[in-house]
Design a protein around this motif. Sequence first.
Motif, mmCIF file in Angstrom:
data_model
loop_
_atom_site.group_PDB
_atom_site.id
_atom_site.type_symbol
_atom_site.label_atom_id
_atom_site.label_comp_id
_atom_site.label_asym_id
_atom_site.label_seq_id
_atom_site.Cartn_x
_atom_site.Cartn_y
_atom_site.Cartn_z
ATOM 1 N N THR A 169 0.852 -1.194 0.000
ATOM 2 C CA THR A 169 0.000 0.000 0.000
ATOM 3 C C THR A 169 0.888 1.244 0.000
ATOM 4 O OG1 THR A 169 -0.037 0.185 2.410
ATOM 5 C CG2 THR A 169 -1.747 -1.209 1.383
ATOM 6 N N ASP A 170 0.268 2.387 -0.189
ATOM 7 C CA ASP A 170 1.011 3.641 -0.162
ATOM 8 C C ASP A 170 1.660 3.849 1.208
ATOM 9 O OD1 ASP A 170 1.734 6.170 -1.545
ATOM 10 O OD2 ASP A 170 0.616 7.026 0.136
ATOM 11 N N ALA A 171 0.941 3.562 2.276
ATOM 12 C CA ALA A 171 1.487 3.740 3.625
ATOM 13 C C ALA A 171 2.698 2.836 3.852
ATOM 14 C CB ALA A 171 0.415 3.456 4.675
ATOM 15 N N GLU A 172 2.633 1.614 3.353
ATOM 16 C CA GLU A 172 3.761 0.686 3.514
ATOM 17 C C GLU A 172 4.967 1.155 2.703
ATOM 18 O OE1 GLU A 172 0.890 -3.208 4.181
ATOM 19 O OE2 GLU A 172 1.627 -2.744 2.182
ATOM 20 N N LEU A 173 4.712 1.590 1.483
ATOM 21 C CA LEU A 173 5.813 2.063 0.647
ATOM 22 C C LEU A 173 6.401 3.358 1.206
ATOM 23 C CD1 LEU A 173 7.524 1.449 -1.778
ATOM 24 C CD2 LEU A 173 5.825 2.556 -3.224
ATOM 25 N N GLN A 174 5.572 4.179 1.808
ATOM 26 C CA GLN A 174 6.053 5.419 2.418
ATOM 27 C C GLN A 174 7.045 5.121 3.542
ATOM 28 O OE1 GLN A 174 2.919 8.076 3.528
ATOM 29 N NE2 GLN A 174 4.290 9.820 3.619
ATOM 30 N N VAL A 175 6.812 4.060 4.300
ATOM 31 C CA VAL A 175 7.772 3.657 5.343
ATOM 32 C C VAL A 175 9.115 3.335 4.693
ATOM 33 C CG1 VAL A 175 8.336 1.860 7.033
ATOM 34 C CG2 VAL A 175 6.049 2.856 7.001
ATOM 35 N N LEU A 176 9.090 2.624 3.570
ATOM 36 C CA LEU A 176 10.336 2.272 2.888
ATOM 37 C C LEU A 176 11.062 3.505 2.349
ATOM 38 C CD1 LEU A 176 9.301 -0.949 0.910
ATOM 39 C CD2 LEU A 176 10.319 -0.762 3.192
ATOM 40 N N LEU A 208 1.071 -1.581 -9.159
ATOM 41 C CA LEU A 208 1.327 -0.168 -8.905
ATOM 42 C C LEU A 208 0.316 0.735 -9.607
ATOM 43 C CD1 LEU A 208 5.228 -0.026 -9.336
ATOM 44 C CD2 LEU A 208 3.910 -0.278 -7.218
ATOM 45 N N THR A 209 -0.341 1.568 -8.813
ATOM 46 C CA THR A 209 -1.116 2.660 -9.386
ATOM 47 C C THR A 209 -0.097 3.726 -9.806
ATOM 48 O OG1 THR A 209 -1.261 3.832 -7.282
ATOM 49 C CG2 THR A 209 -3.022 2.217 -7.776
ATOM 50 N N PRO A 210 -0.476 4.698 -10.613
ATOM 51 C CA PRO A 210 0.487 5.757 -10.956
ATOM 52 C C PRO A 210 1.062 6.461 -9.720
ATOM 53 C CG PRO A 210 -1.337 5.813 -12.491
ATOM 54 C CD PRO A 210 -1.704 4.802 -11.419
ATOM 55 N N ASP A 211 0.238 6.722 -8.706
ATOM 56 C CA ASP A 211 0.728 7.384 -7.490
ATOM 57 C C ASP A 211 1.700 6.503 -6.715
ATOM 58 O OD1 ASP A 211 -0.710 9.679 -8.006
ATOM 59 O OD2 ASP A 211 -2.396 9.114 -6.724
ATOM 60 N N LEU A 212 1.378 5.225 -6.622
ATOM 61 C CA LEU A 212 2.259 4.282 -5.924
ATOM 62 C C LEU A 212 3.581 4.137 -6.691
ATOM 63 C CD1 LEU A 212 2.072 2.621 -3.334
ATOM 64 C CD2 LEU A 212 1.148 0.746 -4.661
ATOM 65 N N PRO A 239 2.897 -8.225 -10.879
ATOM 66 C CA PRO A 239 1.942 -7.660 -11.846
ATOM 67 C C PRO A 239 1.862 -6.133 -11.732
ATOM 68 C CG PRO A 239 0.746 -8.524 -9.971
ATOM 69 C CD PRO A 239 2.206 -8.840 -9.728
ATOM 70 N N LEU A 240 2.996 -5.454 -11.865
ATOM 71 C CA LEU A 240 3.074 -4.013 -11.634
ATOM 72 C C LEU A 240 2.050 -3.222 -12.447
ATOM 73 C CD1 LEU A 240 6.932 -3.322 -11.621
ATOM 74 C CD2 LEU A 240 5.442 -3.845 -9.679
ATOM 75 N N GLY A 241 2.015 -3.463 -13.742
ATOM 76 C CA GLY A 241 1.123 -2.696 -14.608
ATOM 77 C C GLY A 241 1.694 -1.335 -14.969
ATOM 78 N N ASN A 242 2.235 -0.609 -13.994
ATOM 79 C CA ASN A 242 2.874 0.691 -14.203
ATOM 80 C C ASN A 242 4.329 0.585 -13.768
ATOM 81 O OD1 ASN A 242 0.688 2.645 -14.984
ATOM 82 N ND2 ASN A 242 -0.204 1.823 -13.106
ATOM 83 N N PRO A 243 5.241 1.220 -14.503
ATOM 84 C CA PRO A 243 6.654 1.169 -14.083
ATOM 85 C C PRO A 243 6.895 2.068 -12.879
ATOM 86 C CG PRO A 243 6.408 2.542 -16.031
ATOM 87 C CD PRO A 243 5.056 1.950 -15.748
#
Length: 181
Positions: free
Chosen positions: A32-39, A56-60, A79-83
Amino acid sequence: PPVRLDAAALDTLASLRRLRGLRLRDAGLSITDAELQVLTQLPLEELDLASNQIALTPDLAARFGEMPLLRELDLSHNPLGNPPGLANLHHLRNLLLNECSLTTWPEELTTLMNRPDFALRNLDLSSNMIHDLPGLETILASRYARELLTSRAQRWEFHFNDLPQGTARQLRAAGVGVVEQ
């Protein structure tokens, strides 16, 4: 079902202020965005999240650009979908995005390849669905692409993307590893 990092795992990760490398490979993980924000708050130089369930959504995707110290990023077999966002990853040496359900060329990659001080050495975009490379001439004129034929330290794999024959031929001539069926 995808695995999530629980609160205890996120708290532990957030407390590791000197963590340089993280490998959470083949864990069935989604993010999630919150998890990635920690990283993004960690001084990570190596991040391996290969073989998970990350989409990945564009924002993520843009969040990855908030990790400017990254030297290695492996998101293969997701299955990223977005780079991921790449424009601020000036130290990136290894980028592995094979089998990521990508359908478009990561345009920020062209910017990275054209930096006068590029660090990129190994690039794998194999087994996606990238059929078109907009600005192919710009990509092939980049310092990264120009050095493929002369540097043994560089590698670009772009197999099985169902490329048009002319594009595949141009890439091969530049030293890109391209095999199509």
